[in-house]
Design a protein around this motif. Sequence first.
Motif, PDB file in Angstrom:
ATOM      1  N   VAL A  18      71.489  50.738  32.418  1.00  0.00           N
ATOM      2  CA  VAL A  18      70.236  51.303  32.915  1.00  0.00           C
ATOM      3  C   VAL A  18      69.731  50.451  34.070  1.00  0.00           C
ATOM      4  N   ASP A  19      69.780  51.030  35.267  1.00  0.00           N
ATOM      5  CA  ASP A  19      69.272  50.369  36.475  1.00  0.00           C
ATOM      6  C   ASP A  19      67.828  50.809  36.619  1.00  0.00           C
ATOM      7  N   THR A  20      66.899  49.902  36.328  1.00  0.00           N
ATOM      8  CA  THR A  20      65.491  50.278  36.228  1.00  0.00           C
ATOM      9  C   THR A  20      64.724  49.901  37.480  1.00  0.00           C
ATOM     10  N   TRP A  21      64.195  50.887  38.176  1.00  0.00           N
ATOM     11  CA  TRP A  21      63.333  50.599  39.334  1.00  0.00           C
ATOM     12  C   TRP A  21      61.880  50.618  38.895  1.00  0.00           C
ATOM     13  N   TRP A  22      61.176  49.605  39.251  1.00  0.00           N
ATOM     14  CA  TRP A  22      59.727  49.559  39.039  1.00  0.00           C
ATOM     15  C   TRP A  22      59.170  48.365  39.779  1.00  0.00           C
ATOM     16  N   GLN A  23      57.887  48.094  39.632  1.00  0.00           N
ATOM     17  CA  GLN A  23      57.223  47.040  40.404  1.00  0.00           C
ATOM     18  C   GLN A  23      56.123  46.384  39.569  1.00  0.00           C
ATOM     19  N   THR A  24      55.673  45.224  40.027  1.00  0.00           N
ATOM     20  CA  THR A  24      54.514  44.586  39.402  1.00  0.00           C
ATOM     21  C   THR A  24      53.385  45.621  39.281  1.00  0.00           C
ATOM     22  N   GLU A  25      53.214  46.398  40.325  1.00  0.00           N
ATOM     23  CA  GLU A  25      52.123  47.379  40.370  1.00  0.00           C
ATOM     24  C   GLU A  25      52.311  48.521  39.377  1.00  0.00           C
ATOM     25  N   THR A  26      53.554  48.880  39.085  1.00  0.00           N
ATOM     26  CA  THR A  26      53.756  50.041  38.210  1.00  0.00           C
ATOM     27  C   THR A  26      53.696  49.647  36.736  1.00  0.00           C
ATOM     28  N   TRP A  63      68.580  56.844  45.063  1.00  0.00           N
ATOM     29  CA  TRP A  63      69.211  55.563  45.393  1.00  0.00           C
ATOM     30  C   TRP A  63      68.148  54.724  46.082  1.00  0.00           C
ATOM     31  N   LEU A  64      67.770  53.617  45.464  1.00  0.00           N
ATOM     32  CA  LEU A  64      66.753  52.752  46.057  1.00  0.00           C
ATOM     33  C   LEU A  64      67.413  51.863  47.098  1.00  0.00           C
ATOM     34  N   LEU A  65      66.770  51.753  48.262  1.00  0.00           N
ATOM     35  CA  LEU A  65      67.434  51.078  49.377  1.00  0.00           C
ATOM     36  C   LEU A  65      66.730  49.807  49.832  1.00  0.00           C
ATOM     37  N   MET A 111      60.115  40.592  51.521  1.00  0.00           N
ATOM     38  CA  MET A 111      61.541  40.324  51.303  1.00  0.00           C
ATOM     39  C   MET A 111      61.817  40.332  49.798  1.00  0.00           C
ATOM     40  N   ASN A 112      63.074  40.484  49.458  1.00  0.00           N
ATOM     41  CA  ASN A 112      63.456  40.449  48.048  1.00  0.00           C
ATOM     42  C   ASN A 112      64.610  39.454  47.917  1.00  0.00           C
ATOM     43  N   VAL A 113      64.270  38.257  47.458  1.00  0.00           N
ATOM     44  CA  VAL A 113      65.261  37.192  47.346  1.00  0.00           C
ATOM     45  C   VAL A 113      65.535  36.972  45.862  1.00  0.00           C
ATOM     46  N   GLY A 122      56.413  51.272  49.033  1.00  0.00           N
ATOM     47  CA  GLY A 122      56.932  50.252  49.953  1.00  0.00           C
ATOM     48  C   GLY A 122      58.447  50.189  49.967  1.00  0.00           C
ATOM     49  N   ASP A 123      59.105  51.125  49.275  1.00  0.00           N
ATOM     50  CA  ASP A 123      60.568  51.126  49.216  1.00  0.00           C
ATOM     51  C   ASP A 123      61.133  52.354  49.938  1.00  0.00           C
ATOM     52  N   GLY A 124      62.279  52.161  50.548  1.00  0.00           N
ATOM     53  CA  GLY A 124      63.025  53.287  51.074  1.00  0.00           C
ATOM     54  C   GLY A 124      63.971  53.788  49.992  1.00  0.00           C
ATOM     55  N   TRP A 126      57.093  36.501  35.821  1.00  0.00           N
ATOM     56  CA  TRP A 126      57.151  37.743  36.608  1.00  0.00           C
ATOM     57  C   TRP A 126      56.809  38.909  35.707  1.00  0.00           C
ATOM     58  N   VAL A 127      56.585  40.068  36.321  1.00  0.00           N
ATOM     59  CA  VAL A 127      56.145  41.217  35.525  1.00  0.00           C
ATOM     60  C   VAL A 127      57.205  41.637  34.501  1.00  0.00           C
ATOM     61  N   THR A 128      58.477  41.455  34.842  1.00  0.00           N
ATOM     62  CA  THR A 128      59.529  41.846  33.903  1.00  0.00           C
ATOM     63  C   THR A 128      59.352  41.129  32.570  1.00  0.00           C
ATOM     64  N   TYR A 149      49.670  38.002  40.211  1.00  0.00           N
ATOM     65  CA  TYR A 149      49.636  37.955  41.675  1.00  0.00           C
ATOM     66  C   TYR A 149      51.013  38.247  42.236  1.00  0.00           C
ATOM     67  N   THR A 150      51.034  39.066  43.271  1.00  0.00           N
ATOM     68  CA  THR A 150      52.316  39.396  43.889  1.00  0.00           C
ATOM     69  C   THR A 150      52.155  39.414  45.393  1.00  0.00           C
ATOM     70  N   SER A 151      53.281  39.195  46.079  1.00  0.00           N
ATOM     71  CA  SER A 151      53.232  39.118  47.530  1.00  0.00           C
ATOM     72  C   SER A 151      53.100  40.493  48.150  1.00  0.00           C
ATOM     73  N   HIS A 196      63.072  38.389  43.654  1.00  0.00           N
ATOM     74  CA  HIS A 196      61.694  37.918  43.750  1.00  0.00           C
ATOM     75  C   HIS A 196      61.079  38.380  45.060  1.00  0.00           C
ATOM     76  N   ARG A 197      59.857  38.871  44.942  1.00  0.00           N
ATOM     77  CA  ARG A 197      59.181  39.379  46.132  1.00  0.00           C
ATOM     78  C   ARG A 197      58.539  38.251  46.904  1.00  0.00           C
ATOM     79  N   ILE A 198      58.860  38.168  48.175  1.00  0.00           N
ATOM     80  CA  ILE A 198      58.284  37.120  49.008  1.00  0.00           C
ATOM     81  C   ILE A 198      57.825  37.759  50.313  1.00  0.00           C
ATOM     82  N   GLY A 235      64.962  44.592  39.538  1.00  0.00           N
ATOM     83  CA  GLY A 235      64.475  43.638  40.536  1.00  0.00           C
ATOM     84  C   GLY A 235      64.925  43.896  41.943  1.00  0.00           C
ATOM     85  N   GLU A 236      66.045  44.532  42.116  1.00  0.00           N
ATOM     86  CA  GLU A 236      66.575  44.780  43.458  1.00  0.00           C
ATOM     87  C   GLU A 236      67.657  45.846  43.322  1.00  0.00           C
ATOM     88  N   PRO A 237      68.023  46.433  44.450  1.00  0.00           N
ATOM     89  CA  PRO A 237      69.099  47.414  44.361  1.00  0.00           C
ATOM     90  C   PRO A 237      70.359  46.738  43.834  1.00  0.00           C
TER      91      PRO A 237
HETATM   92  C1  WTA Z   1      62.552  46.053  44.087  1.00  0.00           C
HETATM   93  C2  WTA Z   1      60.009  43.832  39.674  1.00  0.00           C
HETATM   94  C3  WTA Z   1      66.076  48.666  43.635  1.00  0.00           C
HETATM   95  C4  WTA Z   1      61.801  47.097  44.892  1.00  0.00           C
HETATM   96  C5  WTA Z   1      60.056  44.718  38.416  1.00  0.00           C
HETATM   97  C6  WTA Z   1      60.398  46.974  44.371  1.00  0.00           C
HETATM   98  C7  WTA Z   1      64.292  47.419  42.910  1.00  0.00           C
HETATM   99  C8  WTA Z   1      60.284  45.504  44.096  1.00  0.00           C
HETATM  100  C9  WTA Z   1      64.628  47.690  41.556  1.00  0.00           C
HETATM  101  C10 WTA Z   1      59.292  45.171  43.023  1.00  0.00           C
HETATM  102  C11 WTA Z   1      65.791  48.491  41.308  1.00  0.00           C
HETATM  103  C12 WTA Z   1      62.838  46.459  41.614  1.00  0.00           C
HETATM  104  N1  WTA Z   1      66.472  48.954  42.378  1.00  0.00           N
HETATM  105  N2  WTA Z   1      65.016  47.904  43.930  1.00  0.00           N
HETATM  106  N3  WTA Z   1      66.214  48.771  40.083  1.00  0.00           N
HETATM  107  N4  WTA Z   1      63.710  47.082  40.783  1.00  0.00           N
HETATM  108  N5  WTA Z   1      63.187  46.637  42.898  1.00  0.00           N
HETATM  109  O1  WTA Z   1      56.990  43.588  41.868  1.00  0.00           O
HETATM  110  O2  WTA Z   1      61.880  46.772  46.257  1.00  0.00           O
HETATM  111  O3  WTA Z   1      58.719  41.786  41.478  1.00  0.00           O
HETATM  112  O4  WTA Z   1      59.427  47.416  45.301  1.00  0.00           O
HETATM  113  O5  WTA Z   1      58.775  43.981  40.273  1.00  0.00           O
HETATM  114  O6  WTA Z   1      61.592  45.103  43.687  1.00  0.00           O
HETATM  115  O7  WTA Z   1      59.328  43.804  42.701  1.00  0.00           O
HETATM  116  P1  WTA Z   1      58.403  43.212  41.581  1.00  0.00           P
END
Ligand code: WTA
Length: 651
Positions: free
Chosen positions: A413-421, A513-515, A522-524, A501-503, A312-314, A265-267, A527-529, A390-392
């Motif tokens: 390695v700065d990894t961008w991804w999401q619970t959904e991906t 560059w993820l913004l 929110m991303n605290v 959902g990301d800029g 969390w998904v990580t 489950y995710t917000s 953590h997605r809230i 998890g965040e930029p």
């Molecule tokens: C953010 C966590 C910038 C983004 C794996 C995304 C990031 C949300 C990055 C997903 C990153 C995650 N750089 N932003 N490397 N990784 N995010 O579902 O906003 O908890 O949409 O998955 O975290 O959060 P979630």
Amino acid sequence: MSEPAIEVYEVEDRTFPPPADFAAQANTADQSLYDEANADYEAFWARQARELLTWDRDFETVLDWQLPFAKWFEEGQLNVSANCLDRHVEAGKGDKVAYHWEGEPGDKITITYAELLTEVKKFANVLKGLGLEKGDRVAIYMPMILELPIAMLACTRIGVAHSVIFGGFSADAIVDRCIDAEAKLIITADAGYRRGAAAALKPTVDQALDIGAPSVENVVVVDRCKTDPAMTDGRDHWWHDLMAEASDDCPAEPMDAEQLLYLLYTSGTTAKPKGIMHTTGGYLTQVAFTHKYVFDLKPDTDIYWCAADIGWVTGHSYIVYGPLTNGCTSVMYEGTPDTPGKDRLWDIVERYGVTQLYTAPTAIRMFMKWGAQETQKHDLTSLRVLGTVGEPINPEAWMWYHEHIGGEARPIVDTWWQTETGGNMITPLPGVTTTKPGSACHPIPGVFAELVDDNGNVVTNGGGYLTISKPWPSMLRGIWGDEERYRETYWSTYEGKYFAGDGAKLDDDGYLWLLGRVDDVMNVSGHRISTTEVESALVDHPAVAEAAVVGGNDELTGQAIFGYVILVGGNEASQELGDEIREHVGVKLGKIARPKTVIIVPDLPKTRSGKIMRRLLRDVADGRSLGDTTTLADPSVVAEIASRAAESDED
Ligand code: WTA
């Protein structure tokens, strides 16, 4: 979507090519994987699926894509626990360590693949004994102990889907998730250690079941901290009692590639969290692939450590499924980075000779604050690859990681991804990519990202919204019980594309560059809230008439939650009441969702159509200038809010 707040960093032109000695030994060091995937991405993923996994039955169809519904490797059959365990044991690696587990108070357990397999088989039999059958759902609410991956893997062995609920969530959150998933069983522990003390879990489960989750028939409890919780006869069972009687004979059942593996489950942007659905074959392919290539995994020699929480998904993908599928040795840690000392992580890295460390920018900023002397107490030269998620990551934190943890010689390695991906999507490959501090660089081979503008036109330079333009193996298969919401949330904003959902911004060299989020999420601390979820919890307090929540900037946690509330007539604004309201959110949702500041205001800034102006509230939270406020129903409100915000800052 609410007003996007895309802010563009200043140009960052420092570049870091892969160190030559690293590239010379890397799992991949050239463009060949990208070239192969660009030529035919389905064939590329099919090759990965066959090479990285063991199938009981091969697949014929690689991808069946009925937008927005994907099926990968359709006719294929495999079992996740057999891929994670049995096949390594059968290959003579039974004595290899699966996890070096470190408990917070200093206890240590080393568990081999063979031992883990035995525990998983036994617990799968326990599940069967409690009446669980293929297709059922089980909720897991546990601390970071070995019984957690054991429980997850036991579920996969018999085709039961798990729904792991982060141990910091409240009773209400457990209720919502159990009701939505119709979970038949909750697996928990009496408590888990946090900063030297036992933090109760079982009493929270009891509270949840008192509120009511009628589908839950049984509760299994691990006795982690010996806190002697109340046990309800007939419903609650001790893990050790059930395991003492369980047989260790339990063959892995072949599952269809699209068998539901788990819900997480995710917000989202509404008050109701979404049950993200992940399935078997595609998910495991992409997590195994990324774990191998993004972390340059050498399963025979590496000691890999993802310092996230399995809640969390990580943790799902990079503590449990990726590392075990690849047969590597991992570190798993129960506690917090500051207990018993602020060098706890570095002590663990040194003692085990950790080769890969995967953590969050928030943690790095905290280490920066604690100072480099903590890292200097230990030899960190075993590290080969450093990951963040998890965040930029701001360039300062990136440089600190590079310098003080990586000795200026390790790829980040700065990894961008999401619970959904489900798995990594945009990240450097450490032997291939020249990195820039703060950029996640490029989509991995076989993943295709596009930035689009408000009208959906593709942007090739500058800012836009991040979309994924082709299906990928570990993509979510839907939202549990809500097909329409799945379509609506992810696939309706830009036709034919997944809206993340990301800029993001593309620079002149084609780096991404993820913004941050452009919606009401929110991303605290990574953590997605959901703002809406916190708003509902605020108005749930009897003294609150209306609430608006925004994420303001925070040096440490990335964003921090600011709640603006209007009181019900007859209530006096006071510091005590503000604190009480804040605590109320902690109780309703869990401590991580508690606002940093609650600001009591006489009114909220609204447009003439009655929409709350969140942008303005964010500006107030950030202490920025208020700018043009003439679209407000009552401009004086803004000044009042700003002065209240300033007052509460001083407290
Ligand atoms: C953010 C966590 C910038 C983004 C794996 C995304 C990031 C949300 C990055 C997903 C990153 C995650 N750089 N932003 N490397 N990784 N995010 O579902 O906003 O908890 O949409 O998955 O975290 O959060 P979630």
